[in-house]
Design an enzyme around this catalytic site. Structure first.
Site, PDB file in Angstrom:
ATOM      1  N   ASP A 149     -77.507 -18.163  16.470  1.00  0.00           N
ATOM      2  CA  ASP A 149     -77.098 -18.233  14.597  1.00  0.00           C
ATOM      3  C   ASP A 149     -76.824 -17.458  14.738  1.00  0.00           C
ATOM      4  O   ASP A 149     -76.464 -16.496  15.506  1.00  0.00           O
ATOM      5  CB  ASP A 149     -77.959 -19.391  13.628  1.00  0.00           C
ATOM      6  CG  ASP A 149     -77.914 -19.866  12.680  1.00  0.00           C
ATOM      7  OD1 ASP A 149     -76.964 -19.436  11.896  1.00  0.00           O
ATOM      8  OD2 ASP A 149     -78.583 -20.732  12.429  1.00  0.00           O
ATOM      9  N   HIS A 187     -78.046 -17.506   6.943  1.00  0.00           N
ATOM     10  CA  HIS A 187     -78.499 -19.273   7.911  1.00  0.00           C
ATOM     11  C   HIS A 187     -79.724 -18.912   8.413  1.00  0.00           C
ATOM     12  O   HIS A 187     -80.451 -20.070   9.012  1.00  0.00           O
ATOM     13  CB  HIS A 187     -77.472 -19.731   7.937  1.00  0.00           C
ATOM     14  CG  HIS A 187     -77.109 -21.113   8.699  1.00  0.00           C
ATOM     15  ND1 HIS A 187     -77.481 -21.241  10.168  1.00  0.00           N
ATOM     16  CD2 HIS A 187     -77.379 -22.519   8.191  1.00  0.00           C
ATOM     17  CE1 HIS A 187     -77.567 -22.613  10.360  1.00  0.00           C
ATOM     18  NE2 HIS A 187     -77.398 -23.475   8.963  1.00  0.00           N
ATOM     19  N   SER A 360     -78.934 -28.597   8.840  1.00  0.00           N
ATOM     20  CA  SER A 360     -80.062 -27.527   9.679  1.00  0.00           C
ATOM     21  C   SER A 360     -81.509 -26.650   9.144  1.00  0.00           C
ATOM     22  O   SER A 360     -82.169 -25.583  10.256  1.00  0.00           O
ATOM     23  CB  SER A 360     -79.243 -25.879   9.184  1.00  0.00           C
ATOM     24  OG  SER A 360     -77.983 -25.934   9.511  1.00  0.00           O
TER      25      SER A 360
END
Length: 474
Positions: A149, A187, A360
């Site tokens: 990520d 994220h 996600s």
């Protein structure tokens, strides 16, 4: 398992009602209690006459845990009718009480068992039954999950204990921390919290795995706003494969103009992961697209490697995937991913918490679940048998028909429970309660071995024909 059922049938050919419920019938195992002054020699006599085996002798009461041969299992009522017995335990199934003390846990509706989501609408069974699963297994310290990520905040107090050294493949350095100031720099930290925020530590939230090894692999170049290319992803997968991780989490996708050719480094990195027995958990994407369509080239979700598992989102209404990627030939499972509390980092590098949504989020939930299932079933071959079990024991939801393979949504509790190898015995049907238009059919499934298992399926086929009316002459 012991199950009773009752079916109301209309003799004209229509099924009026179907009622299935649980009841205590004949069992092989019981805990019986005798009077405190019932002598030992009489207890031994009773055991001989019963022809049962003693599995455990209690020290705090004049009680025995006895096991009968399966062929002659007896009911609790039969034992209570015995003048020497003063009590027989009812055999009530216990409910787990293992609840983490993390303050944000009450909002984690995806883990709670049949509890409404605070401040919103929630199906009474939209979660993965994490709370019940945790009564069996909470951690998977033997598994390494690579989070590919934009980096993970290494100092986050709810993650630090579960992190192992990773790498920044985009900038080629050993620091996989997020690029602060980037709009999307949180994220990877959010994804990591879903997998393995340190559970029951009195702060923040609880990951689906309380203790698991998380390897952050940063694939986003510093100074970019979530801009990364397929070669960044290929390098990140390659790095994780070379380090021998167990699971790779891909909470992202690429929309290619055509399927990646087998000669590309992108293709070969994912193929190597599958060949190495590494599970790649891939997000189906947050834009509604039929991944089964030949003109849709969303990868890695569309890779058909044996160890690639594609996940889409289910919400608190249980199964409504709305605007997310779908396709029963491509998407393997659905999992909650709508508004889940998790870890994050702000633009100044401060650790915090917030709500995250999207595939996600669903994807790391499944990645963590795979690790827990592996931990709970060391007898299963990893990854093939573990993935098959997760699919087989997922819940089939009508709302996912035509969206997900087998209409399946993750149920972690069903996956981590022990196998109940004893099938039910012959079913005896009794027809009673008849009237001119209805009849009641009752049955019992004997053959309980005393183990707690999961009822995989229950099927009953009935065929009722109309009874011809005989003419009456006067």
């Amino acid at each position: 398992m012991d199950d009773r059922g009752r079916v109301g049938l209309a003799l004209g050919g229509c099924v009026l009602a179907l009622m299935l419920g649980a009841a205590v019938a004949a069992r092989a195992d019981h805990v019986v209690t005798f009077a405190d002054d019932f002598p030992e020699r009489e207890v031994e006599r009773w055991v001989r006459e019963q022809g049962c085996a003693v599995r455990y002798r209690f020290h705090t009461s004049n009680s025995l845990w006895v096991a009968y041969p399966e062929a002659r299992a007896v009911s609790r009522a039969d034992l209570l009718a015995d003048r020497d017995v003063v009590n027989v335990m009812a055999g009530v199934v216990g409910e787990p009480d293992l609840v983490p003390n993390d303050p944000l846990y009450p909002g984690q509706w995806h883990c709670l068992n049949a509890k409404p989501r605070p401040g919103g609408v929630c199906s009474m069974d939209a979660d993965v039954q994490g709370e019940r699963a945790w009564d069996i297994v909470t951690s998977a310290p033997g598994s390494v999950i690579a989070i590919l990520d934009d980096g993970v905040l290494l100092s986050h107090p709810d993650l630090a204990a579960n992190l192992v050294p990773g790498w920044d493949v985009a900038d080629n350095d050993p620091d996989p921390s997020p690029d602060l100031g980037n709009l999307y720099s949180t994220h990877g930290t959010q994804v990591a919290g879903i997998v393995g925020a340190d559970g029951n530590n009195g702060i923040g939230a609880a990951g689906i795995c309380w203790d698991v090894r998380i390897m952050p692999v940063k694939m986003h170049p510093d100074g970019t706003d979530y801009s990364y290319y397929d070669y960044h992803a290929a390098a990140a997968v390659d790095y994780a494969v070379a380090r021998g991780v167990d699971i790779i989490n891909c909470s992202w996708h690429f929309e290619f103009p055509a399927a990646p050719p087998p000669t590309s480094a992108f293709y070969r990195a994912f193929a190597a992961a599958s060949d190495a027995g590494i599970v790649v958990v891939a997000a189906a994407g947050n834009t509604r697209a039929d991944l089964d369509a030949p003109d849709v080239h969303r990868y890695p979700a569309k890779f058909n490697f044996s160890n690639t598992f594609t996940v889409t989102l289910t919400d608190a209404a249980d199964g409504n995937i709305r605007a997310f990627g779908f396709g029963p030939g491509t998407v393997d499972i659905g999992a909650p991913g709508d508004g889940l509390p998790t870890t994050l980092v702000d633009a100044f590098g401060n650790p915090g918490y917030g709500s995250a949504a999207g595939t996600s989020v669903s994807t790391p939930l499944v990645a963590g679940a795979i690790a827990l299932i592996r931990e709970a079933h060391p007898e299963l071959a990893f990854p093939g048998e573990v993935l098959q079990l997760m699919y087989d024991r997922a819940e089939a939801l009508p709302s996912l028909d035509g969206q997900v393979a087998g209409s399946r949504r993750l149920n972690l509790y069903r996956c981590v429970t022990a196998f109940d190898a004893a099938p039910p015995g012959p079913i005896e049907f009794v027809l009673g309660g008849t009237s001119a238009t209805t009849a009641t059919l009752q049955w019992t499934e004997p053959g309980d071995d005393g183990a707690t298992g999961v009822l995989d399926h229950f099927a009953m086929v009935t065929s009722v024909s109309a009874i011809p009316v005989q003419p009456s002459y006067k």
